[in-house]
Write a protein that holds these residues in place. Sequence first.
Motif, PDB file in Angstrom:
ATOM      1  N   PHE A 124     -19.050 -29.095  53.528  1.00  0.00           N
ATOM      2  CA  PHE A 124     -19.890 -28.062  52.938  1.00  0.00           C
ATOM      3  C   PHE A 124     -19.065 -26.898  52.404  1.00  0.00           C
ATOM      4  O   PHE A 124     -19.304 -26.421  51.295  1.00  0.00           O
ATOM      5  CB  PHE A 124     -20.929 -27.546  53.943  1.00  0.00           C
ATOM      6  CG  PHE A 124     -21.772 -26.463  53.334  1.00  0.00           C
ATOM      7  CD1 PHE A 124     -22.809 -26.781  52.481  1.00  0.00           C
ATOM      8  CD2 PHE A 124     -21.498 -25.127  53.583  1.00  0.00           C
ATOM      9  CE1 PHE A 124     -23.562 -25.789  51.879  1.00  0.00           C
ATOM     10  CE2 PHE A 124     -22.244 -24.126  52.996  1.00  0.00           C
ATOM     11  CZ  PHE A 124     -23.281 -24.458  52.138  1.00  0.00           C
ATOM     12  N   ILE A 125     -18.108 -26.429  53.189  1.00  0.00           N
ATOM     13  CA  ILE A 125     -17.285 -25.298  52.742  1.00  0.00           C
ATOM     14  C   ILE A 125     -16.523 -25.674  51.469  1.00  0.00           C
ATOM     15  O   ILE A 125     -16.406 -24.856  50.554  1.00  0.00           O
ATOM     16  CB  ILE A 125     -16.335 -24.825  53.863  1.00  0.00           C
ATOM     17  CG1 ILE A 125     -17.145 -24.160  54.979  1.00  0.00           C
ATOM     18  CG2 ILE A 125     -15.275 -23.869  53.329  1.00  0.00           C
ATOM     19  CD1 ILE A 125     -16.368 -23.872  56.251  1.00  0.00           C
ATOM     20  N   SER A 126     -16.063 -26.894  51.387  1.00  0.00           N
ATOM     21  CA  SER A 126     -15.368 -27.346  50.175  1.00  0.00           C
ATOM     22  C   SER A 126     -16.302 -27.307  48.969  1.00  0.00           C
ATOM     23  O   SER A 126     -15.954 -26.781  47.904  1.00  0.00           O
ATOM     24  CB  SER A 126     -14.841 -28.772  50.357  1.00  0.00           C
ATOM     25  OG  SER A 126     -13.926 -28.827  51.419  1.00  0.00           O
ATOM     26  N   VAL A 127     -17.504 -27.842  49.131  1.00  0.00           N
ATOM     27  CA  VAL A 127     -18.456 -27.909  48.020  1.00  0.00           C
ATOM     28  C   VAL A 127     -18.951 -26.522  47.627  1.00  0.00           C
ATOM     29  O   VAL A 127     -19.023 -26.190  46.434  1.00  0.00           O
ATOM     30  CB  VAL A 127     -19.636 -28.844  48.371  1.00  0.00           C
ATOM     31  CG1 VAL A 127     -20.752 -28.757  47.344  1.00  0.00           C
ATOM     32  CG2 VAL A 127     -19.145 -30.274  48.506  1.00  0.00           C
ATOM     33  N   ILE A 135     -16.385 -24.634  45.667  1.00  0.00           N
ATOM     34  CA  ILE A 135     -16.346 -25.099  44.277  1.00  0.00           C
ATOM     35  C   ILE A 135     -17.497 -24.489  43.481  1.00  0.00           C
ATOM     36  O   ILE A 135     -17.313 -24.028  42.347  1.00  0.00           O
ATOM     37  CB  ILE A 135     -16.371 -26.642  44.218  1.00  0.00           C
ATOM     38  CG1 ILE A 135     -15.058 -27.202  44.757  1.00  0.00           C
ATOM     39  CG2 ILE A 135     -16.648 -27.134  42.797  1.00  0.00           C
ATOM     40  CD1 ILE A 135     -15.071 -28.702  45.008  1.00  0.00           C
ATOM     41  N   ALA A 136     -18.697 -24.458  44.077  1.00  0.00           N
ATOM     42  CA  ALA A 136     -19.849 -23.868  43.388  1.00  0.00           C
ATOM     43  C   ALA A 136     -19.617 -22.378  43.120  1.00  0.00           C
ATOM     44  O   ALA A 136     -19.925 -21.872  42.025  1.00  0.00           O
ATOM     45  CB  ALA A 136     -21.122 -24.070  44.212  1.00  0.00           C
ATOM     46  N   ALA A 187     -16.706 -20.936  42.815  1.00  0.00           N
ATOM     47  CA  ALA A 187     -15.661 -20.860  41.788  1.00  0.00           C
ATOM     48  C   ALA A 187     -16.254 -21.116  40.405  1.00  0.00           C
ATOM     49  O   ALA A 187     -15.879 -20.452  39.430  1.00  0.00           O
ATOM     50  CB  ALA A 187     -14.540 -21.854  42.089  1.00  0.00           C
ATOM     51  N   LEU A 188     -17.193 -22.052  40.320  1.00  0.00           N
ATOM     52  CA  LEU A 188     -17.854 -22.308  39.039  1.00  0.00           C
ATOM     53  C   LEU A 188     -18.639 -21.086  38.565  1.00  0.00           C
ATOM     54  O   LEU A 188     -18.686 -20.796  37.366  1.00  0.00           O
ATOM     55  CB  LEU A 188     -18.769 -23.527  39.130  1.00  0.00           C
ATOM     56  CG  LEU A 188     -18.070 -24.876  39.126  1.00  0.00           C
ATOM     57  CD1 LEU A 188     -19.058 -26.004  39.421  1.00  0.00           C
ATOM     58  CD2 LEU A 188     -17.380 -25.109  37.792  1.00  0.00           C
ATOM     59  N   GLN A 189     -19.254 -20.382  39.510  1.00  0.00           N
ATOM     60  CA  GLN A 189     -19.932 -19.132  39.136  1.00  0.00           C
ATOM     61  C   GLN A 189     -18.918 -18.159  38.538  1.00  0.00           C
ATOM     62  O   GLN A 189     -19.204 -17.488  37.550  1.00  0.00           O
ATOM     63  CB  GLN A 189     -20.602 -18.480  40.351  1.00  0.00           C
ATOM     64  CG  GLN A 189     -21.904 -19.101  40.746  1.00  0.00           C
ATOM     65  CD  GLN A 189     -22.577 -18.305  41.847  1.00  0.00           C
ATOM     66  OE1 GLN A 189     -21.941 -17.871  42.799  1.00  0.00           O
ATOM     67  NE2 GLN A 189     -23.862 -18.091  41.702  1.00  0.00           N
ATOM     68  N   TYR A 190     -17.764 -18.081  39.139  1.00  0.00           N
ATOM     69  CA  TYR A 190     -16.713 -17.186  38.657  1.00  0.00           C
ATOM     70  C   TYR A 190     -16.240 -17.591  37.265  1.00  0.00           C
ATOM     71  O   TYR A 190     -16.185 -16.771  36.355  1.00  0.00           O
ATOM     72  CB  TYR A 190     -15.536 -17.193  39.637  1.00  0.00           C
ATOM     73  CG  TYR A 190     -14.332 -16.439  39.158  1.00  0.00           C
ATOM     74  CD1 TYR A 190     -14.292 -15.049  39.206  1.00  0.00           C
ATOM     75  CD2 TYR A 190     -13.230 -17.112  38.643  1.00  0.00           C
ATOM     76  CE1 TYR A 190     -13.184 -14.355  38.761  1.00  0.00           C
ATOM     77  CE2 TYR A 190     -12.118 -16.419  38.193  1.00  0.00           C
ATOM     78  CZ  TYR A 190     -12.096 -15.038  38.255  1.00  0.00           C
ATOM     79  OH  TYR A 190     -11.005 -14.354  37.801  1.00  0.00           O
ATOM     80  N   PHE A 191     -15.902 -18.867  37.093  1.00  0.00           N
ATOM     81  CA  PHE A 191     -15.330 -19.315  35.825  1.00  0.00           C
ATOM     82  C   PHE A 191     -16.339 -19.321  34.675  1.00  0.00           C
ATOM     83  O   PHE A 191     -15.963 -19.123  33.525  1.00  0.00           O
ATOM     84  CB  PHE A 191     -14.665 -20.687  35.980  1.00  0.00           C
ATOM     85  CG  PHE A 191     -13.414 -20.629  36.788  1.00  0.00           C
ATOM     86  CD1 PHE A 191     -12.332 -19.850  36.390  1.00  0.00           C
ATOM     87  CD2 PHE A 191     -13.305 -21.330  37.979  1.00  0.00           C
ATOM     88  CE1 PHE A 191     -11.173 -19.778  37.148  1.00  0.00           C
ATOM     89  CE2 PHE A 191     -12.140 -21.269  38.734  1.00  0.00           C
ATOM     90  CZ  PHE A 191     -11.076 -20.491  38.319  1.00  0.00           C
ATOM     91  N   THR A 192     -17.609 -19.559  34.995  1.00  0.00           N
ATOM     92  CA  THR A 192     -18.631 -19.534  33.946  1.00  0.00           C
ATOM     93  C   THR A 192     -19.185 -18.126  33.731  1.00  0.00           C
ATOM     94  O   THR A 192     -19.950 -17.902  32.810  1.00  0.00           O
ATOM     95  CB  THR A 192     -19.804 -20.480  34.282  1.00  0.00           C
ATOM     96  OG1 THR A 192     -20.433 -20.049  35.492  1.00  0.00           O
ATOM     97  CG2 THR A 192     -19.340 -21.920  34.401  1.00  0.00           C
ATOM     98  N   PHE A 216     -18.110 -14.723  42.499  1.00  0.00           N
ATOM     99  CA  PHE A 216     -17.486 -15.441  43.609  1.00  0.00           C
ATOM    100  C   PHE A 216     -17.439 -14.482  44.790  1.00  0.00           C
ATOM    101  O   PHE A 216     -16.745 -13.478  44.749  1.00  0.00           O
ATOM    102  CB  PHE A 216     -16.066 -15.886  43.230  1.00  0.00           C
ATOM    103  CG  PHE A 216     -15.401 -16.689  44.320  1.00  0.00           C
ATOM    104  CD1 PHE A 216     -15.346 -18.069  44.223  1.00  0.00           C
ATOM    105  CD2 PHE A 216     -14.839 -16.078  45.426  1.00  0.00           C
ATOM    106  CE1 PHE A 216     -14.725 -18.824  45.214  1.00  0.00           C
ATOM    107  CE2 PHE A 216     -14.227 -16.814  46.427  1.00  0.00           C
ATOM    108  CZ  PHE A 216     -14.172 -18.197  46.314  1.00  0.00           C
ATOM    109  N   GLU A 217     -18.192 -14.796  45.839  1.00  0.00           N
ATOM    110  CA  GLU A 217     -18.237 -13.934  47.018  1.00  0.00           C
ATOM    111  C   GLU A 217     -17.948 -14.742  48.274  1.00  0.00           C
ATOM    112  O   GLU A 217     -18.624 -15.723  48.564  1.00  0.00           O
ATOM    113  CB  GLU A 217     -19.600 -13.266  47.165  1.00  0.00           C
ATOM    114  CG  GLU A 217     -19.892 -12.230  46.105  1.00  0.00           C
ATOM    115  CD  GLU A 217     -21.125 -11.419  46.439  1.00  0.00           C
ATOM    116  OE1 GLU A 217     -21.014 -10.502  47.274  1.00  0.00           O
ATOM    117  OE2 GLU A 217     -22.177 -11.716  45.865  1.00  0.00           O
TER     118      GLU A 217
END
Length: 140
Positions: free
Chosen positions: A90-93, A96-97, A99-104, A109-110
């Motif tokens: 879960f922490i891995s997924v 990633i989610a 990080a996707l918020q950050y990159f998009t 990213f919090e």
Amino acid sequence: MLKKIYKVFILPYTLYLLYLMFLGFGRSQFDENVIRIKPIVSTLMFIENTILLKTIVMIVLGNIIMFIPFGFLGWIFPKLKDLKSLLFTFISVITIAEALQYFTRMGIFEVDDIILNTFGVFIGWNIRKLLDNTFSRLVL
């Protein structure tokens, strides 16, 4: 019966949460990427600067409660019945989610979100374990 309902429920629920994370609440792209990596500090600052208790409850408790159903993933994926495996996955997924918020730039990213979401999964795992133990006693 409960496991069958969960199997039908979890995929649409996951898609709904992804919608909320990236498009919900009237989100639009930020002009800049935002990252908050100081655990708990940003949440405490948010609470301190927010007057409405309703908003605090929605954001803080929502980050916990909305992720409780993922504690039941062991019903679908037997390898995730173990707490360590479930939390690692879960922490891995969720990282990633985030990080996707950050990159998009469709969110922030919090680290606090990762911590609160993981706590929700932990609560769900304990509820699942309690239910499994209760139902196994009823069958015997």
